[in-house]
Design a protein around this motif. Structure first.
Motif, PDB file in Angstrom:
ATOM      1  N   TYR A  43       0.804  -1.221   0.000  1.00  0.00           N
ATOM      2  CA  TYR A  43       0.000   0.000   0.000  1.00  0.00           C
ATOM      3  C   TYR A  43       0.836   1.269   0.000  1.00  0.00           C
ATOM      4  O   TYR A  43       0.293   2.356   0.125  1.00  0.00           O
ATOM      5  CB  TYR A  43      -0.939  -0.001   1.206  1.00  0.00           C
ATOM      6  CG  TYR A  43      -1.946  -1.116   1.139  1.00  0.00           C
ATOM      7  CD1 TYR A  43      -2.992  -1.070   0.244  1.00  0.00           C
ATOM      8  CD2 TYR A  43      -1.838  -2.224   1.963  1.00  0.00           C
ATOM      9  CE1 TYR A  43      -3.914  -2.092   0.175  1.00  0.00           C
ATOM     10  CE2 TYR A  43      -2.760  -3.256   1.898  1.00  0.00           C
ATOM     11  CZ  TYR A  43      -3.791  -3.181   1.000  1.00  0.00           C
ATOM     12  OH  TYR A  43      -4.704  -4.192   0.913  1.00  0.00           O
ATOM     13  N   LEU A  45       3.582   4.268   1.160  1.00  0.00           N
ATOM     14  CA  LEU A  45       3.652   5.087   2.372  1.00  0.00           C
ATOM     15  C   LEU A  45       2.295   5.634   2.791  1.00  0.00           C
ATOM     16  O   LEU A  45       2.011   5.739   3.979  1.00  0.00           O
ATOM     17  CB  LEU A  45       4.643   6.233   2.172  1.00  0.00           C
ATOM     18  CG  LEU A  45       6.113   5.865   2.303  1.00  0.00           C
ATOM     19  CD1 LEU A  45       6.979   7.070   1.997  1.00  0.00           C
ATOM     20  CD2 LEU A  45       6.421   5.325   3.665  1.00  0.00           C
ATOM     21  N   THR A  46       1.445   5.980   1.818  1.00  0.00           N
ATOM     22  CA  THR A  46       0.134   6.532   2.194  1.00  0.00           C
ATOM     23  C   THR A  46      -0.710   5.487   2.905  1.00  0.00           C
ATOM     24  O   THR A  46      -1.332   5.774   3.923  1.00  0.00           O
ATOM     25  CB  THR A  46      -0.614   7.061   0.960  1.00  0.00           C
ATOM     26  OG1 THR A  46      -0.730   6.020   0.000  1.00  0.00           O
ATOM     27  CG2 THR A  46       0.110   8.239   0.346  1.00  0.00           C
ATOM     28  N   GLY A  47      -0.727   4.275   2.394  1.00  0.00           N
ATOM     29  CA  GLY A  47      -1.490   3.203   3.035  1.00  0.00           C
ATOM     30  C   GLY A  47      -0.930   2.841   4.393  1.00  0.00           C
ATOM     31  O   GLY A  47      -1.668   2.590   5.344  1.00  0.00           O
ATOM     32  N   THR A  48       0.392   2.823   4.498  1.00  0.00           N
ATOM     33  CA  THR A  48       1.025   2.517   5.779  1.00  0.00           C
ATOM     34  C   THR A  48       0.726   3.615   6.791  1.00  0.00           C
ATOM     35  O   THR A  48       0.428   3.340   7.957  1.00  0.00           O
ATOM     36  CB  THR A  48       2.541   2.348   5.593  1.00  0.00           C
ATOM     37  OG1 THR A  48       2.781   1.343   4.610  1.00  0.00           O
ATOM     38  CG2 THR A  48       3.221   1.956   6.882  1.00  0.00           C
ATOM     39  N   GLY A  49       0.774   4.872   6.340  1.00  0.00           N
ATOM     40  CA  GLY A  49       0.445   5.988   7.221  1.00  0.00           C
ATOM     41  C   GLY A  49      -0.998   5.952   7.678  1.00  0.00           C
ATOM     42  O   GLY A  49      -1.302   6.221   8.841  1.00  0.00           O
ATOM     43  N   GLN A  50      -1.920   5.602   6.782  1.00  0.00           N
ATOM     44  CA  GLN A  50      -3.333   5.493   7.156  1.00  0.00           C
ATOM     45  C   GLN A  50      -3.543   4.370   8.166  1.00  0.00           C
ATOM     46  O   GLN A  50      -4.335   4.496   9.094  1.00  0.00           O
ATOM     47  CB  GLN A  50      -4.181   5.271   5.916  1.00  0.00           C
ATOM     48  CG  GLN A  50      -4.276   6.478   5.020  1.00  0.00           C
ATOM     49  CD  GLN A  50      -4.939   6.162   3.687  1.00  0.00           C
ATOM     50  OE1 GLN A  50      -5.262   5.020   3.398  1.00  0.00           O
ATOM     51  NE2 GLN A  50      -5.126   7.198   2.880  1.00  0.00           N
ATOM     52  N   GLU A  53      -2.386   5.660  11.488  1.00  0.00           N
ATOM     53  CA  GLU A  53      -3.356   6.601  12.043  1.00  0.00           C
ATOM     54  C   GLU A  53      -4.560   5.879  12.616  1.00  0.00           C
ATOM     55  O   GLU A  53      -5.102   6.273  13.656  1.00  0.00           O
ATOM     56  CB  GLU A  53      -3.806   7.591  10.977  1.00  0.00           C
ATOM     57  CG  GLU A  53      -2.862   8.735  10.759  1.00  0.00           C
ATOM     58  CD  GLU A  53      -3.407   9.761   9.786  1.00  0.00           C
ATOM     59  OE1 GLU A  53      -4.641   9.857   9.632  1.00  0.00           O
ATOM     60  OE2 GLU A  53      -2.586  10.459   9.175  1.00  0.00           O
ATOM     61  N   GLU A  58       0.569   8.590  14.945  1.00  0.00           N
ATOM     62  CA  GLU A  58       0.696   9.586  13.894  1.00  0.00           C
ATOM     63  C   GLU A  58       2.026   9.416  13.176  1.00  0.00           C
ATOM     64  O   GLU A  58       3.068   9.385  13.817  1.00  0.00           O
ATOM     65  CB  GLU A  58       0.596  10.993  14.485  1.00  0.00           C
ATOM     66  CG  GLU A  58      -0.785  11.297  15.048  1.00  0.00           C
ATOM     67  CD  GLU A  58      -0.899  12.720  15.530  1.00  0.00           C
ATOM     68  OE1 GLU A  58      -0.058  13.552  15.154  1.00  0.00           O
ATOM     69  OE2 GLU A  58      -1.827  12.995  16.299  1.00  0.00           O
TER      70      GLU A  58
END
Length: 59
Positions: A43, A45-50, A53, A58
């Motif tokens: 996924y 970085l965006t998927g991992t960050g989501q 979260e 954060e």
């Protein structure tokens, strides 16, 4: 200088340790590319960050 270099890089581990290290390195590389680049069905970085979260962490 050479004795110090040989002492640092020399190993008596043999081929058994190499046979274990290579598959583990491949697994780590594949997992890292999934997490960072989204390759191999990851996924990125965006998927991992989501995901972080959603767990209250954060990025």
């Amino acid at each position: 200088m050479k004795p110090l270099l040989n002492k640092i890089t020399g190993s008596q581990a043999g081929y058994a340790a190499l046979a274990l290290r290579i598959p583990i390195a491949i697994i780590f590389i594949a997992h890292g590319t999934q997490t960072l680049d989204g390759l191999f069905g990851g996924y990125a970085l965006t998927g991992t960050g989501q995901f972080m979260e959603s767990n209250g962490i954060e990025p």
